[in-house]
Design a protein around this motif. Structure first.
Motif, mmCIF file in Angstrom:
data_model
loop_
_atom_site.group_PDB
_atom_site.id
_atom_site.type_symbol
_atom_site.label_atom_id
_atom_site.label_comp_id
_atom_site.label_asym_id
_atom_site.label_seq_id
_atom_site.Cartn_x
_atom_site.Cartn_y
_atom_site.Cartn_z
ATOM 1 N N GLN A 34 0.820 -1.208 0.000
ATOM 2 C CA GLN A 34 0.000 0.000 0.000
ATOM 3 C C GLN A 34 0.856 1.260 0.000
ATOM 4 O OE1 GLN A 34 -2.727 -0.232 3.285
ATOM 5 N NE2 GLN A 34 -3.765 -2.026 2.469
ATOM 6 N N GLN A 35 1.964 1.256 0.739
ATOM 7 C CA GLN A 35 2.852 2.417 0.763
ATOM 8 C C GLN A 35 3.479 2.661 -0.604
ATOM 9 O OE1 GLN A 35 2.872 4.498 3.315
ATOM 10 N NE2 GLN A 35 1.388 3.092 4.180
ATOM 11 N N LYS A 36 3.886 1.572 -1.274
ATOM 12 C CA LYS A 36 4.462 1.700 -2.621
ATOM 13 C C LYS A 36 3.416 2.245 -3.591
ATOM 14 C CE LYS A 36 6.951 -0.949 -6.087
ATOM 15 N NZ LYS A 36 7.445 -2.262 -6.488
ATOM 16 N N LEU A 37 2.186 1.779 -3.463
ATOM 17 C CA LEU A 37 1.105 2.241 -4.318
ATOM 18 C C LEU A 37 0.848 3.734 -4.093
ATOM 19 C CD1 LEU A 37 -1.110 1.339 -6.336
ATOM 20 C CD2 LEU A 37 -2.593 1.021 -4.361
ATOM 21 N N LYS A 38 0.870 4.182 -2.842
ATOM 22 C CA LYS A 38 0.667 5.602 -2.550
ATOM 23 C C LYS A 38 1.780 6.443 -3.172
ATOM 24 C CE LYS A 38 -1.843 5.091 1.783
ATOM 25 N NZ LYS A 38 -1.788 5.288 3.248
ATOM 26 N N MET A 39 3.022 5.960 -3.113
ATOM 27 C CA MET A 39 4.136 6.677 -3.738
ATOM 28 C C MET A 39 3.935 6.784 -5.248
ATOM 29 S SD MET A 39 7.797 5.738 -1.975
ATOM 30 C CE MET A 39 8.245 4.917 -3.463
ATOM 31 N N ASN A 40 3.545 5.686 -5.885
ATOM 32 C CA ASN A 40 3.321 5.696 -7.330
ATOM 33 C C ASN A 40 2.197 6.646 -7.711
ATOM 34 O OD1 ASN A 40 5.372 3.873 -7.697
ATOM 35 N ND2 ASN A 40 4.031 2.098 -7.819
ATOM 36 N N VAL A 41 1.124 6.657 -6.928
ATOM 37 C CA VAL A 41 0.002 7.555 -7.211
ATOM 38 C C VAL A 41 0.449 9.003 -7.078
ATOM 39 C CG1 VAL A 41 -2.233 8.340 -6.309
ATOM 40 C CG2 VAL A 41 -1.809 5.908 -6.632
ATOM 41 N N ALA A 42 1.234 9.303 -6.046
ATOM 42 C CA ALA A 42 1.726 10.673 -5.862
ATOM 43 C C ALA A 42 2.606 11.095 -7.042
ATOM 44 C CB ALA A 42 2.495 10.781 -4.550
ATOM 45 N N MET A 43 3.468 10.198 -7.527
ATOM 46 C CA MET A 43 4.318 10.523 -8.674
ATOM 47 C C MET A 43 3.483 10.791 -9.918
ATOM 48 S SD MET A 43 7.604 7.957 -8.078
ATOM 49 C CE MET A 43 7.352 7.243 -9.643
ATOM 50 N N ILE A 44 2.475 9.975 -10.161
ATOM 51 C CA ILE A 44 1.626 10.161 -11.345
ATOM 52 C C ILE A 44 0.855 11.471 -11.243
ATOM 53 C CG2 ILE A 44 -0.412 9.250 -12.523
ATOM 54 C CD1 ILE A 44 0.691 6.438 -11.878
ATOM 55 N N ASP B 21 1.058 14.631 -13.779
ATOM 56 C CA ASP B 21 -0.131 15.193 -14.425
ATOM 57 C C ASP B 21 -0.245 16.693 -14.173
ATOM 58 O OD1 ASP B 21 -0.788 12.735 -15.439
ATOM 59 O OD2 ASP B 21 -2.380 12.318 -13.984
ATOM 60 N N ARG B 22 0.066 17.134 -12.942
ATOM 61 C CA ARG B 22 0.029 18.569 -12.649
ATOM 62 C C ARG B 22 1.045 19.326 -13.512
ATOM 63 N NH1 ARG B 22 -0.939 16.855 -7.316
ATOM 64 N NH2 ARG B 22 1.270 16.755 -6.839
ATOM 65 N N GLU B 23 2.249 18.770 -13.650
ATOM 66 C CA GLU B 23 3.274 19.411 -14.485
ATOM 67 C C GLU B 23 2.831 19.467 -15.942
ATOM 68 O OE1 GLU B 23 6.749 17.096 -13.742
ATOM 69 O OE2 GLU B 23 7.073 17.972 -11.752
ATOM 70 N N ASP B 24 2.220 18.393 -16.435
ATOM 71 C CA ASP B 24 1.740 18.382 -17.818
ATOM 72 C C ASP B 24 0.654 19.431 -18.021
ATOM 73 O OD1 ASP B 24 3.512 16.414 -18.499
ATOM 74 O OD2 ASP B 24 2.018 14.785 -18.505
ATOM 75 N N ARG B 25 -0.260 19.557 -17.080
ATOM 76 C CA ARG B 25 -1.323 20.545 -17.208
ATOM 77 C C ARG B 25 -0.753 21.959 -17.233
ATOM 78 N NH1 ARG B 25 -4.038 19.016 -12.591
ATOM 79 N NH2 ARG B 25 -4.204 16.796 -12.873
#
Length: 164
Positions: free
Chosen positions: A91-101, A105-109
Motif C-alpha cells: 500500500q505504501q508503494k502504491l501511494k508513492m506511485n500515485v503521488a508521482m503520477i 499530471d500537474r506538471e503536464d497541465r
C-alpha cells in the motif's frame, strides 16, 4: 475474591479465544456462538482505544482487508503478521506511485496551459480560413394518419396450453 470468581465464571461460561492482532494494535477474538442454532463461531474485534473505535465506526479508518474477511467468515484462518506487513508495504508503494503520477499530471497541465514559445521568434502563421459548412439536410418524417380518430385495436392475451 468475588471478582476473581466472577471472571472465572465468565471465562468458563463464555470462553473467548485470542486469535491475533493487526499492525495498529487492534485485538481479534473468536468464541463459541451463544446461540445454539448457530454453526459458526462468533468473531469480534477489540479496538486499540476508544478514539480509534469512533474513527472506525465513523469511516475515517478501516480495518485491514485480511481481518475484515476473517471477521465476516469469508476467510477461514486469521492473517499472519508477515502477510499484514507485506500488504502494508504494498500500500505504501502504491501511494508513492500515485503521488508521482499526480505530480506528473500537474506538471503536464501547467506545461500545456502556458502559451508555447517559438524559439526562432517567428510570428505564428494565421490559420487558413475555414469554409462555412452547409447545415445537414433534415430528413422529412413520413406522414402519419391523423391521430384525432385513432382507436386502438382490441387485444386480449390467450392462455397457452402446454405442448402447442
Amino acid at each position: 475474591m468475588s471478582s476473581f470468581l466472577t471472571r472465572l465464571w465468565r471465562t468458563i461460561r463464555h470462553p473467548t479465544g485470542f486469535v491475533g492482532r493487526d499492525l495498529e494494535g487492534n485485538l481479534y477474538f473468536e468464541r463459541k456462538n451463544p446461540v445454539p442454532e448457530a454453526r459458526r463461531p462468533k468473531r469480534t474485534v477489540k479496538y486499540h482505544s476508544t478514539e480509534m473505535y469512533w474513527d472506525y465506526i465513523g469511516g475515517r479508518r478501516r480495518l485491514p482487508a485480511q481481518w475484515s474477511a476473517w471477521l465476516s467468515h469469508t476467510r477461514i484462518g486469521p492473517p499472519s503478521m508477515e502477510e499484514l506487513q507485506l500488504d502494508w508495504a504494498r500500500q505504501q508503494k502504491l501511494k508513492m506511485n500515485v503521488a508521482m503520477i499526480e505530480q506528473r499530471d500537474r506538471e503536464d497541465r501547467l506545461r500545456f496551459a502556458e502559451p508555447s514559445i517559438n524559439p526562432n521568434h517567428e510570428q505564428p502563421t494565421s490559420p487558413e480560413p475555414v469554409q462555412a459548412q452547409t447545415p445537414p439536410t433534415v430528413k422529412e418524417l413520413p406522414k402519419m394518419p391523423a391521430q384525432d380518430n385513432y382507436e386502438p385495436e382490441v387485444w386480449a392475451p390467450r392462455a397457452r396450453t402446454r405442448g402447442t
